[in-house]
Every structure is written in C-alpha cells, then in structure tokens.
Write a protein that holds these residues in place. Sequence first.
Motif, PDB file in Angstrom:
ATOM      1  N   ARG A 100      -6.854  -1.852  11.661  1.00 25.01           N
ATOM      2  CA  ARG A 100      -6.563  -3.106  12.369  1.00 25.01           C
ATOM      3  C   ARG A 100      -6.030  -4.159  11.406  1.00 25.01           C
ATOM      4  O   ARG A 100      -5.088  -4.867  11.715  1.00 25.01           O
ATOM      5  CB  ARG A 100      -7.817  -3.604  13.095  1.00 25.01           C
ATOM      6  N   GLU A 101      -6.640  -4.273  10.231  1.00 23.03           N
ATOM      7  CA  GLU A 101      -6.146  -5.215   9.221  1.00 23.03           C
ATOM      8  C   GLU A 101      -4.725  -4.845   8.809  1.00 23.03           C
ATOM      9  O   GLU A 101      -3.854  -5.711   8.682  1.00 23.03           O
ATOM     10  CB  GLU A 101      -7.070  -5.220   8.013  1.00 23.03           C
ATOM     11  N   ALA A 102      -4.477  -3.555   8.622  1.00 25.50           N
ATOM     12  CA  ALA A 102      -3.139  -3.081   8.262  1.00 25.50           C
ATOM     13  C   ALA A 102      -2.131  -3.431   9.348  1.00 25.50           C
ATOM     14  O   ALA A 102      -1.016  -3.881   9.056  1.00 25.50           O
ATOM     15  CB  ALA A 102      -3.163  -1.570   8.019  1.00 25.50           C
ATOM     16  N   GLU A 103      -2.513  -3.248  10.600  1.00 25.14           N
ATOM     17  CA  GLU A 103      -1.618  -3.575  11.714  1.00 25.14           C
ATOM     18  C   GLU A 103      -1.323  -5.068  11.769  1.00 25.14           C
ATOM     19  O   GLU A 103      -0.189  -5.479  12.025  1.00 25.14           O
ATOM     20  CB  GLU A 103      -2.225  -3.110  13.041  1.00 25.14           C
TER      21      GLU A 103
ATOM     22  N   ALA B 142      -6.432   2.193   4.829  1.00 23.11           N
ATOM     23  CA  ALA B 142      -5.130   2.365   5.470  1.00 23.11           C
ATOM     24  C   ALA B 142      -4.073   1.933   4.467  1.00 23.11           C
ATOM     25  O   ALA B 142      -4.171   0.860   3.869  1.00 23.11           O
ATOM     26  CB  ALA B 142      -5.036   1.532   6.745  1.00 23.11           C
ATOM     27  N   LEU B 143      -3.076   2.780   4.259  1.00 23.14           N
ATOM     28  CA  LEU B 143      -1.999   2.505   3.313  1.00 23.14           C
ATOM     29  C   LEU B 143      -0.802   1.928   4.043  1.00 23.14           C
ATOM     30  O   LEU B 143      -0.348   2.470   5.057  1.00 23.14           O
ATOM     31  CB  LEU B 143      -1.583   3.805   2.610  1.00 23.14           C
ATOM     32  N   LEU B 144      -0.291   0.821   3.534  1.00 27.32           N
ATOM     33  CA  LEU B 144       0.952   0.224   4.050  1.00 27.32           C
ATOM     34  C   LEU B 144       2.103   0.647   3.149  1.00 27.32           C
ATOM     35  O   LEU B 144       2.018   0.521   1.923  1.00 27.32           O
ATOM     36  CB  LEU B 144       0.869  -1.309   4.037  1.00 27.32           C
ATOM     37  N   ILE B 145       3.180   1.122   3.768  1.00 26.63           N
ATOM     38  CA  ILE B 145       4.430   1.418   3.062  1.00 26.63           C
ATOM     39  C   ILE B 145       5.455   0.459   3.665  1.00 26.63           C
ATOM     40  O   ILE B 145       5.889   0.633   4.809  1.00 26.63           O
ATOM     41  CB  ILE B 145       4.848   2.885   3.237  1.00 26.63           C
ATOM     42  N   ILE B 146       5.806  -0.560   2.905  1.00 30.42           N
ATOM     43  CA  ILE B 146       6.600  -1.677   3.408  1.00 30.42           C
ATOM     44  C   ILE B 146       8.024  -1.570   2.881  1.00 30.42           C
ATOM     45  O   ILE B 146       8.242  -1.535   1.671  1.00 30.42           O
ATOM     46  CB  ILE B 146       5.963  -3.015   2.974  1.00 30.42           C
ATOM     47  N   LYS B 147       8.994  -1.510   3.811  1.00 33.17           N
ATOM     48  CA  LYS B 147      10.405  -1.434   3.431  1.00 33.17           C
ATOM     49  C   LYS B 147      11.027  -2.824   3.570  1.00 33.17           C
ATOM     50  O   LYS B 147      10.974  -3.424   4.647  1.00 33.17           O
ATOM     51  CB  LYS B 147      11.166  -0.442   4.318  1.00 33.17           C
ATOM     52  N   THR B 148      11.620  -3.310   2.468  1.00 30.33           N
ATOM     53  CA  THR B 148      12.135  -4.678   2.464  1.00 30.33           C
ATOM     54  C   THR B 148      13.257  -4.821   1.446  1.00 30.33           C
ATOM     55  O   THR B 148      13.620  -3.886   0.744  1.00 30.33           O
ATOM     56  CB  THR B 148      10.994  -5.678   2.167  1.00 30.33           C
ATOM     57  N   ARG B 149      13.788  -6.036   1.366  1.00 30.28           N
ATOM     58  CA  ARG B 149      14.745  -6.377   0.315  1.00 30.28           C
ATOM     59  C   ARG B 149      13.958  -6.894  -0.890  1.00 30.28           C
ATOM     60  O   ARG B 149      12.936  -7.554  -0.732  1.00 30.28           O
ATOM     61  CB  ARG B 149      15.721  -7.446   0.805  1.00 30.28           C
ATOM     62  N   ALA B 150      14.444  -6.604  -2.080  1.00 28.18           N
ATOM     63  CA  ALA B 150      13.753  -7.021  -3.304  1.00 28.18           C
ATOM     64  C   ALA B 150      13.546  -8.540  -3.339  1.00 28.18           C
ATOM     65  O   ALA B 150      12.512  -9.016  -3.808  1.00 28.18           O
ATOM     66  CB  ALA B 150      14.531  -6.550  -4.530  1.00 28.18           C
TER      67      ALA B 150
ATOM     68  N   GLY C 230      -2.603 -13.417   2.132  1.00 30.22           N
ATOM     69  CA  GLY C 230      -3.104 -14.316   3.163  1.00 30.22           C
ATOM     70  C   GLY C 230      -3.926 -13.634   4.239  1.00 30.22           C
ATOM     71  O   GLY C 230      -4.768 -14.270   4.878  1.00 30.22           O
ATOM     72  N   PHE C 231      -3.696 -12.340   4.463  1.00 31.31           N
ATOM     73  CA  PHE C 231      -4.375 -11.630   5.546  1.00 31.31           C
ATOM     74  C   PHE C 231      -5.318 -10.531   5.082  1.00 31.31           C
ATOM     75  O   PHE C 231      -6.052  -9.973   5.896  1.00 31.31           O
ATOM     76  CB  PHE C 231      -3.346 -11.053   6.525  1.00 31.31           C
ATOM     77  N   SER C 232      -5.313 -10.204   3.817  1.00 32.59           N
ATOM     78  CA  SER C 232      -6.163  -9.133   3.306  1.00 32.59           C
ATOM     79  C   SER C 232      -7.601  -9.604   3.170  1.00 32.59           C
ATOM     80  O   SER C 232      -7.865 -10.744   2.782  1.00 32.59           O
ATOM     81  CB  SER C 232      -5.660  -8.657   1.941  1.00 32.59           C
ATOM     82  N   SER C 233      -8.523  -8.717   3.447  1.00 31.59           N
ATOM     83  CA  SER C 233      -9.938  -9.037   3.247  1.00 31.59           C
ATOM     84  C   SER C 233     -10.401  -8.671   1.828  1.00 31.59           C
ATOM     85  O   SER C 233     -11.543  -8.933   1.469  1.00 31.59           O
ATOM     86  CB  SER C 233     -10.794  -8.300   4.280  1.00 31.59           C
ATOM     87  N   TYR C 234      -9.514  -8.088   1.034  1.00 34.80           N
ATOM     88  CA  TYR C 234      -9.868  -7.717  -0.329  1.00 34.80           C
ATOM     89  C   TYR C 234      -9.815  -8.920  -1.265  1.00 34.80           C
ATOM     90  O   TYR C 234      -8.933  -9.769  -1.147  1.00 34.80           O
ATOM     91  CB  TYR C 234      -8.923  -6.639  -0.866  1.00 34.80           C
ATOM     92  N   GLU C 235     -10.714  -8.939  -2.232  1.00 34.26           N
ATOM     93  CA  GLU C 235     -10.721  -9.971  -3.264  1.00 34.26           C
ATOM     94  C   GLU C 235      -9.473  -9.870  -4.140  1.00 34.26           C
ATOM     95  O   GLU C 235      -8.920 -10.881  -4.578  1.00 34.26           O
ATOM     96  CB  GLU C 235     -11.979  -9.790  -4.120  1.00 34.26           C
ATOM     97  N   CYS C 236      -9.034  -8.641  -4.397  1.00 31.29           N
ATOM     98  CA  CYS C 236      -7.858  -8.375  -5.225  1.00 31.29           C
ATOM     99  C   CYS C 236      -6.979  -7.354  -4.501  1.00 31.29           C
ATOM    100  O   CYS C 236      -7.033  -6.163  -4.788  1.00 31.29           O
ATOM    101  CB  CYS C 236      -8.300  -7.857  -6.594  1.00 31.29           C
ATOM    102  N   PRO C 237      -6.172  -7.804  -3.524  1.00 29.38           N
ATOM    103  CA  PRO C 237      -5.378  -6.843  -2.750  1.00 29.38           C
ATOM    104  C   PRO C 237      -4.305  -6.163  -3.594  1.00 29.38           C
ATOM    105  O   PRO C 237      -3.725  -6.768  -4.491  1.00 29.38           O
ATOM    106  CB  PRO C 237      -4.752  -7.686  -1.640  1.00 29.38           C
ATOM    107  N   GLU C 238      -4.100  -4.895  -3.286  1.00 29.65           N
ATOM    108  CA  GLU C 238      -3.055  -4.119  -3.957  1.00 29.65           C
ATOM    109  C   GLU C 238      -1.686  -4.583  -3.496  1.00 29.65           C
ATOM    110  O   GLU C 238      -1.424  -4.682  -2.299  1.00 29.65           O
ATOM    111  CB  GLU C 238      -3.229  -2.633  -3.621  1.00 29.65           C
TER     112      GLU C 238
END
Length: 110
Positions: free
Chosen positions: A17-20, A57-65, A77-85
């Motif tokens: 859900r967090e990943a979504e 849950a792994l996010l694979i994000i496709k974007t422009r550099a 801003g949306f991660s619940s991790y203290e140190c998000p990857e």
Amino acid sequence: MPTPEYAIVLSTCKTKREAETIAERLVADGAAACVTIVDHVTSIYKWKGKTEKSTEALLIIKTRAALTDRVEGTIKGFSSYECPEVIVLPVIEGSAEYLKWIDDVTAAGD
C-alpha cells in the motif's frame, strides 16, 4: 560518455500500500512515467548494528535523469522508513519509442 538522459530509481517500502501511494503520486505529478511494484521481496541488511530481514515491496521507477531529485523528495515525503532507499541507475540505452514515451508523459518543468 555523455550524461544519461534517463534513469531507473530503485526504492523499497514496508508495505504494498505504501508502495502504491508513492507510485501513484510520482506518476500523477509527472515525476515518473511508470512505476513497477514487485511485492514480497526479501531484503537482508544491516541496521543499527544488527542484521535484519524484512519482506518489502520494491519500486522500479522509470523517469528522466533531470527528475530524480523530485522522485527522491516524493519517496522521502511518503516513506515510513527512517532512511528510505533511493538508488539511481543511469539508463545507457533503450528503445527509442519507450524513451520518447518517458519524455512525453513526465513533467517538462525540471
């Protein structure tokens, strides 16, 4: 070697859900063209001196550099991790049609 124009950003989340939530925000805001979510990955890592094992849950994000800072800001801003990857991998080459599509659907205002 020229600076890559496109990037893949990898990140993990505690829950699907967090990943979504992060994926939907990135695409809606034009920071990413596509986010693939791979649920139920196992991560083994060191954290605060202990070896940990988590299902994530792994996010694979496709974007422009040029948009990777915006992607990182949304993840943080949306991660619940203290140190998000946030790992940014340059795209060296890809299908011309796919890369054009990334250009077409991501925000122009870098």
